[in-house]
Scaffold this motif. Structure first.
Motif, PDB file in Angstrom:
ATOM      1  N   SER A 141      44.620  41.682  46.145  1.00  0.00           N
ATOM      2  CA  SER A 141      43.436  40.823  46.108  1.00  0.00           C
ATOM      3  C   SER A 141      43.822  39.389  45.759  1.00  0.00           C
ATOM      4  O   SER A 141      43.222  38.431  46.255  1.00  0.00           O
ATOM      5  CB  SER A 141      42.411  41.345  45.097  1.00  0.00           C
ATOM      6  OG  SER A 141      42.920  41.276  43.777  1.00  0.00           O
ATOM      7  N   ASN A 145      43.143  36.308  48.437  1.00  0.00           N
ATOM      8  CA  ASN A 145      42.315  35.143  48.131  1.00  0.00           C
ATOM      9  C   ASN A 145      43.106  33.837  48.171  1.00  0.00           C
ATOM     10  O   ASN A 145      42.621  32.835  48.701  1.00  0.00           O
ATOM     11  CB  ASN A 145      41.645  35.319  46.765  1.00  0.00           C
ATOM     12  CG  ASN A 145      40.441  36.228  46.829  1.00  0.00           C
ATOM     13  OD1 ASN A 145      39.375  35.831  47.270  1.00  0.00           O
ATOM     14  ND2 ASN A 145      40.622  37.480  46.418  1.00  0.00           N
ATOM     15  N   GLY A 304      33.154  40.009  32.012  1.00  0.00           N
ATOM     16  CA  GLY A 304      34.548  40.297  32.323  1.00  0.00           C
ATOM     17  C   GLY A 304      35.275  40.923  31.155  1.00  0.00           C
ATOM     18  O   GLY A 304      35.117  40.490  30.013  1.00  0.00           O
ATOM     19  N   ASN A 308      38.975  43.505  34.604  1.00  0.00           N
ATOM     20  CA  ASN A 308      38.107  43.233  35.758  1.00  0.00           C
ATOM     21  C   ASN A 308      37.617  41.797  35.869  1.00  0.00           C
ATOM     22  O   ASN A 308      36.739  41.507  36.681  1.00  0.00           O
ATOM     23  CB  ASN A 308      36.896  44.179  35.741  1.00  0.00           C
ATOM     24  CG  ASN A 308      35.854  43.800  34.690  1.00  0.00           C
ATOM     25  OD1 ASN A 308      36.052  42.864  33.914  1.00  0.00           O
ATOM     26  ND2 ASN A 308      34.758  44.524  34.659  1.00  0.00           N
ATOM     27  N   ILE A 310      38.966  39.343  37.177  1.00  0.00           N
ATOM     28  CA  ILE A 310      39.259  38.832  38.515  1.00  0.00           C
ATOM     29  C   ILE A 310      38.192  39.222  39.541  1.00  0.00           C
ATOM     30  O   ILE A 310      38.046  38.573  40.587  1.00  0.00           O
ATOM     31  CB  ILE A 310      40.649  39.319  38.976  1.00  0.00           C
ATOM     32  CG1 ILE A 310      41.100  38.567  40.225  1.00  0.00           C
ATOM     33  CG2 ILE A 310      40.648  40.825  39.223  1.00  0.00           C
ATOM     34  CD1 ILE A 310      42.512  38.882  40.649  1.00  0.00           C
ATOM     35  N   THR A 311      37.427  40.266  39.255  1.00  0.00           N
ATOM     36  CA  THR A 311      36.394  40.729  40.191  1.00  0.00           C
ATOM     37  C   THR A 311      35.025  40.124  39.889  1.00  0.00           C
ATOM     38  O   THR A 311      34.052  40.435  40.598  1.00  0.00           O
ATOM     39  CB  THR A 311      36.272  42.265  40.136  1.00  0.00           C
ATOM     40  OG1 THR A 311      35.765  42.666  38.850  1.00  0.00           O
ATOM     41  CG2 THR A 311      37.616  42.928  40.390  1.00  0.00           C
ATOM     42  N   GLN A 312      34.912  39.307  38.887  1.00  0.00           N
ATOM     43  CA  GLN A 312      33.619  38.747  38.493  1.00  0.00           C
ATOM     44  C   GLN A 312      33.130  37.715  39.510  1.00  0.00           C
ATOM     45  O   GLN A 312      33.930  37.033  40.160  1.00  0.00           O
ATOM     46  CB  GLN A 312      33.714  38.110  37.111  1.00  0.00           C
ATOM     47  CG  GLN A 312      34.060  39.092  35.995  1.00  0.00           C
ATOM     48  CD  GLN A 312      33.065  40.235  35.907  1.00  0.00           C
ATOM     49  OE1 GLN A 312      31.885  40.034  35.657  1.00  0.00           O
ATOM     50  NE2 GLN A 312      33.547  41.451  36.127  1.00  0.00           N
ATOM     51  N   TYR A 315      34.598  33.951  40.458  1.00  0.00           N
ATOM     52  CA  TYR A 315      35.959  33.803  39.928  1.00  0.00           C
ATOM     53  C   TYR A 315      36.797  32.905  40.837  1.00  0.00           C
ATOM     54  O   TYR A 315      37.417  31.934  40.373  1.00  0.00           O
ATOM     55  CB  TYR A 315      36.607  35.183  39.800  1.00  0.00           C
ATOM     56  CG  TYR A 315      38.016  35.187  39.243  1.00  0.00           C
ATOM     57  CD1 TYR A 315      38.255  35.335  37.880  1.00  0.00           C
ATOM     58  CD2 TYR A 315      39.136  35.072  40.079  1.00  0.00           C
ATOM     59  CE1 TYR A 315      39.541  35.358  37.356  1.00  0.00           C
ATOM     60  CE2 TYR A 315      40.426  35.097  39.580  1.00  0.00           C
ATOM     61  CZ  TYR A 315      40.627  35.241  38.218  1.00  0.00           C
ATOM     62  OH  TYR A 315      41.917  35.259  37.716  1.00  0.00           O
ATOM     63  N   TRP A 316      36.812  33.207  42.124  1.00  0.00           N
ATOM     64  CA  TRP A 316      37.645  32.449  43.052  1.00  0.00           C
ATOM     65  C   TRP A 316      37.044  31.088  43.373  1.00  0.00           C
ATOM     66  O   TRP A 316      37.776  30.154  43.704  1.00  0.00           O
ATOM     67  CB  TRP A 316      37.914  33.265  44.310  1.00  0.00           C
ATOM     68  CG  TRP A 316      38.836  34.416  44.001  1.00  0.00           C
ATOM     69  CD1 TRP A 316      38.501  35.717  43.813  1.00  0.00           C
ATOM     70  CD2 TRP A 316      40.249  34.323  43.770  1.00  0.00           C
ATOM     71  NE1 TRP A 316      39.616  36.462  43.496  1.00  0.00           N
ATOM     72  CE2 TRP A 316      40.709  35.638  43.454  1.00  0.00           C
ATOM     73  CE3 TRP A 316      41.171  33.277  43.803  1.00  0.00           C
ATOM     74  CZ2 TRP A 316      42.037  35.899  43.182  1.00  0.00           C
ATOM     75  CZ3 TRP A 316      42.501  33.546  43.532  1.00  0.00           C
ATOM     76  CH2 TRP A 316      42.927  34.855  43.223  1.00  0.00           C
TER      77      TRP A 316
END
Length: 338
Positions: A141, A145, A304, A308, A310-312, A315-316
């Motif tokens: 992931s 990204n 978060g 996890n 990074i999945t919030q 985030y990106w």
């Protein structure tokens, strides 16, 4: 020596326990103040010795097994089952790179370079540094990204003892591994002049902070997620009496000291508020200790946790916005999306 002292304390503990039982029965027959006093002293002495036993025993475990505790073999062995990220499924071109460190350890990394060399030399390069329980095989992931959404080149490093890399992990060794990877990027015929971003989560954050502090002229941005002040300061958050024996730690990772050395690199701090492994307070203190002149940013994710964040949501987006002002011209945001 430590084991011998531990055993001695245990023997004394059981001896005193037996004495206490012997005293207990006369107390039922005839209570005397003096016997009460003796009993109290023995209980107190027993408590002190028991605490000493726990402290020394815990200290022994910490001293002799701290590398296994910090770089757990169980997870390192398991990580070898997921060595290669799903690059083909993600349509990410990659090259396996085998590097030899200055102490003659062969480590592996995957380099995901933009397909077109002209584009590759104009885009940033990310060096991704994983945590203590993972490896690059579980970072698909991150690769997806950075590569597809943010149009970056990315190099995913596997520390010694992780994935297919040789050797046994240690603080000194992992620092050498990270420096070797950075040197490789800076000597790469296409990537050597690209903007370099260090990205690290948990232990990887400590690796990234140390690497940035030692290579300020080579690094253009630093991103850390859910990392800690240092190992001696992290341990007491799990069990407070450990604060008395942290002096025996050989694995330090002093991010609280290294972060203060970074003056010219912009830093993004990503923090999961529900992190139960590394207290968010440690991240907040790192943020406060940072005195970079290039700017710093704090982003908290309310739901978060350590694994996890990074999945919030967003985030990106937060990382993209950070790179826009930290790496690219703020007035030319289209550059990131072209």
């Amino acid at each position: 020596m430590a084991q011998m002292i531990t055993m001695l304390c245990i023997v004394i503990h059981f001896y005193l326990w037996g004495k206490r039982i012997i005293i207990f029965f006369p107390l039922k027959m005839k209570i005397k103040k003096s016997i009460h006093l003796i009993h109290l002293k023995m209980v107190l002495l027993e408590s002190i010795l028991m605490g000493t036993t726990i402290a020394i025993g815990g200290g022994s475990l910490l001293y002799y097994y701290q590398n296994e505790l910090l770089y757990p073999a169980k997870y390192r062995k398991k990580s070898r089952e997921f060595i290669v990220p799903k690059f083909s499924e993600e349509e990410i071109p990659y090259t396996e790179v085998i590097l030899t460190t200055k102490d003659k350890v062969r480590i592996r990394a995957y380099l995901c370079k933009r397909k077109n060399d002209e584009e590759a030399c104009q885009r940033p390069t990310v060096l991704a540094l994983h945590g203590n329980r993972g490896n690059i095989g579980k970072q698909s992931s991150i690769a997806r990204n950075f590569y597809h959404n943010l149009k970056c080149n990315i190099m995913l490093l596997s520390y010694r003892g992780y994935g297919s890399s040789d050797g046994i992990p240690s603080e000194e060794g992992i620092k050498i591994d990270a420096q070797t990877a950075l040197d490789y990027i800076k000597q790469h015929p296409i990537l050597h002049d690209t903007k370099l971003i260090l990205y690290g989560s948990s232990l990887g954050g400590a690796v990234a902070i140390d690497l940035a502090a030692k290579n300020e002229d080579e690094v253009d941005a630093l991103i850390v997620e859910n990392t800690f002040l240092s190992i001696p300061k992290l341990l007491p958050t799990f069990f407070s009496p450990l604060k008395y024996i942290t002096f025996i730690c050989t694995q330090i990772w002093p991010s609280d000291e290294q972060i203060k050395k970074i003056k010219k690199i912009p830093i993004l701090f990503l923090s999961g508020k529900l992190d139960a492994l590394v207290s968010q307070q440690q991240m907040k203190e790192l943020y406060e200790l940072s005195n970079t002149l290039a700017g710093k940013e704090w982003k908290e994710f309310p739901y978060g946790n350590h694994g996890n964040t990074i999945t919030q949501p967003c985030y990106w987006n937060v990382i993209e916005e950070f790179l826009l002002w930290a790496i690219f011209d703020k007035n030319n945001k289209k550059e990131m999306n072209n």
